[in-house]
Design an enzyme around this catalytic site. Structure first.
Site, mmCIF file in Angstrom:
data_model
loop_
_atom_site.group_PDB
_atom_site.id
_atom_site.type_symbol
_atom_site.label_atom_id
_atom_site.label_comp_id
_atom_site.label_asym_id
_atom_site.label_seq_id
_atom_site.Cartn_x
_atom_site.Cartn_y
_atom_site.Cartn_z
ATOM 1 N N LYS A 1 8.915 11.996 5.349
ATOM 2 C CA LYS A 1 9.100 11.597 3.949
ATOM 3 C C LYS A 1 8.498 12.659 3.016
ATOM 4 O O LYS A 1 9.047 12.959 1.953
ATOM 5 C CB LYS A 1 8.462 10.227 3.706
ATOM 6 N N LYS B 1 2.602 10.354 -6.972
ATOM 7 C CA LYS B 1 1.748 9.859 -5.870
ATOM 8 C C LYS B 1 2.180 10.497 -4.539
ATOM 9 O O LYS B 1 1.355 10.941 -3.759
ATOM 10 C CB LYS B 1 1.877 8.330 -5.795
HETATM 11 P P1 NA7 Z 1 7.523 -1.137 -7.356
HETATM 12 O O1 NA7 Z 1 8.834 -1.522 -7.910
HETATM 13 O O2 NA7 Z 1 6.454 -0.645 -8.264
HETATM 14 O O3 NA7 Z 1 6.963 -2.413 -6.520
HETATM 15 C C1 NA7 Z 1 5.707 -2.397 -5.928
HETATM 16 C C2 NA7 Z 1 5.529 -3.663 -5.120
HETATM 17 O O4 NA7 Z 1 4.271 -3.610 -4.428
HETATM 18 C C3 NA7 Z 1 5.499 -4.953 -5.967
HETATM 19 O O5 NA7 Z 1 6.136 -5.980 -5.251
HETATM 20 C C4 NA7 Z 1 4.003 -5.212 -6.081
HETATM 21 O O6 NA7 Z 1 3.685 -6.554 -6.324
HETATM 22 C C5 NA7 Z 1 3.548 -4.809 -4.702
HETATM 23 N N1 NA7 Z 1 2.105 -4.525 -4.633
HETATM 24 C C6 NA7 Z 1 1.451 -3.494 -5.222
HETATM 25 N N2 NA7 Z 1 0.142 -3.557 -4.916
HETATM 26 C C7 NA7 Z 1 -0.021 -4.634 -4.112
HETATM 27 C C8 NA7 Z 1 -1.146 -5.211 -3.466
HETATM 28 N N3 NA7 Z 1 -2.377 -4.688 -3.585
HETATM 29 N N4 NA7 Z 1 -0.940 -6.325 -2.735
HETATM 30 C C9 NA7 Z 1 0.271 -6.862 -2.609
HETATM 31 N N5 NA7 Z 1 1.373 -6.368 -3.205
HETATM 32 C C10 NA7 Z 1 1.232 -5.264 -3.938
HETATM 33 O O7 NA7 Z 1 7.662 -0.004 -6.228
HETATM 34 P P2 NA7 Z 1 8.958 0.373 -5.367
HETATM 35 O O8 NA7 Z 1 9.564 -0.859 -4.807
HETATM 36 O O9 NA7 Z 1 9.804 1.326 -6.122
HETATM 37 O O10 NA7 Z 1 8.274 1.233 -4.197
HETATM 38 C C11 NA7 Z 1 7.527 0.610 -3.165
HETATM 39 C C12 NA7 Z 1 7.118 1.665 -2.138
HETATM 40 O O11 NA7 Z 1 8.278 2.307 -1.576
HETATM 41 C C13 NA7 Z 1 6.264 2.777 -2.700
HETATM 42 O O12 NA7 Z 1 5.312 3.200 -1.727
HETATM 43 C C14 NA7 Z 1 7.281 3.869 -2.988
HETATM 44 O O13 NA7 Z 1 6.659 5.148 -3.029
HETATM 45 C C15 NA7 Z 1 8.293 3.695 -1.902
HETATM 46 P P3 NA7 Z 1 3.683 -7.162 -7.850
HETATM 47 O O14 NA7 Z 1 5.074 -7.646 -8.099
HETATM 48 O O15 NA7 Z 1 3.280 -6.026 -8.771
HETATM 49 O O16 NA7 Z 1 2.680 -8.255 -7.805
#
Ligand code: NA7
Length: 294
Positions: free
Chosen positions: A168, A236
């Protein structure tokens, strides 16, 4: 065989929808519960009480959350529900040390862990055409494959744990180069007074054409930077690339320059826009913002 999805952001939602379409989605969980309830209502699947309950309700646990600490937090929370023989598949883009730690905890419970970051963005997640780069044991991948296939155009085994993330990182360096080239070239085209309707199809069909140019070229010129692939997330990822490069004692100019440009844009509040918002900086050069180059 059934899958549960943890993390219903831009990518996780698309994955869950495609799994549901093929009847393979057992449950979902999201930190912000109402997001999970909306999607679960639409797809007709239950919202798990917590990550452990989701793990207990499915065979393959798919995670797609933001960053390193988030993955470790989620893995820690799901462990009590994990049974021997299950496979945890992390599709987030995170560091190799993070996936090594997540794999260690998972294997201790008699389950398997795959790092399986994806590329293809929102469009790929929605269409079920993501490219999945997998690190971990081949046997675990074969077990989980039917629960990844509904959202993937290709699932490639790259090597042991961490090799999905390494692949990646290569992709993210490539993406930096492509978006740098497109935004710079199109800023020049716009400043030169070329007509986009004539120019873009020729560029797209030529040797320098690319999917990013096809998907984003028109919208960049129109000033539409709706994500897509959020700049803050690519930044990131490039920071993760820098960490891998440091191990090799190398600085790559493209990575350094792109992070510098993203830092300027993020300081102005553009971090939640698509990476194609890099065009903003390039266009400014032609407006006297920095004629000598950034
Ligand atoms: P998004 O649309 O910013 O979604 C991030 C998701 O991760 C979202 O569901 C968040 O939940 C969840 N999240 C973030 N931190 C936590 C923690 N600490 N615990 C549980 N859930 C969490 O990102 P993408 O879908 O575009 O990308 C996701 C990954 O794939 C990322 O690594 C990219 O680089 C590739 P929320 O709804 O905010 O409560």
């Amino acid at each position: 065989m059934s899958a549960g999805v943890i993390g219903l952001g831009v990518m996780g939602q698309g994955m869950a929808r495609n799994l549901a379409r093929e009847g393979r989605l057992a449950a979902v969980w999201n930190r912000t519960r109402e997001r999970a309830e909306t999607l679960a209502g639409e797809l007709g699947v239950p919202v798990a009480e917590d990550p452990a309950a989701l793990a207990a309700a499915c065979e393959t646990v798919i995670i797609c959350v933001s960053a390193d600490a988030d993955v470790l937090e989620v893995v820690d929370a799901l462990l009590p529900g994990l049974q021997p023989g299950q496979v945890v598949v992390d599709c987030s883009t995170v560091g190799v040390d993070t996936v090594a730690e997540a794999a260690r905890c998972t294997v201790e419970r008699g389950a398997s862990f795959l790092d399986a970051p994806v590329t293809g963005g929102r469009e790929g997640a929605e269409a079920g055409t993501l490219m999945v780069m997998v690190g971990g044991e081949a046997g675990a991948l074969e077990q989980a494959r039917p629960d990844l296939a509904p959202f993937a155009a290709e699932i490639a085994h790259m090597g042991p744990t961490g090799y999905g993330q390494r692949a990646k990182a290569v992709n993210q360096i490539l993406a930096a180069g492509v978006i740098q080239a497109i935004s710079e070239a199109l800023a020049f085209a716009d400043a030169s007074g070329l007509e986009r309707e004539r120019l873009l199809p020729v560029l797209a069909g030529g040797a320098a054409g690319s999917r990013l140019l096809e998907r984003r070229g028109e919208r960049m010129l129109a000033g539409d930077f709706e994500p897509g692939f959020r700049m803050a997330l690519h930044d990131k990822d490039l920071a993760l690339c820098q960490r891998l490069l440091t191990e090799l004692n190398v600085n790559l100019p493209l990575v350094e320059m792109t992070r510098k440009h993203y830092a300027l844009l993020m300081a102005r509040g553009h971090g939640d826009e698509d990476i194609s918002a890099l065009y903003r900086l390039k266009r400014e050069q032609f407006e006297g913002g920095n004629r000598r180059g950034l």
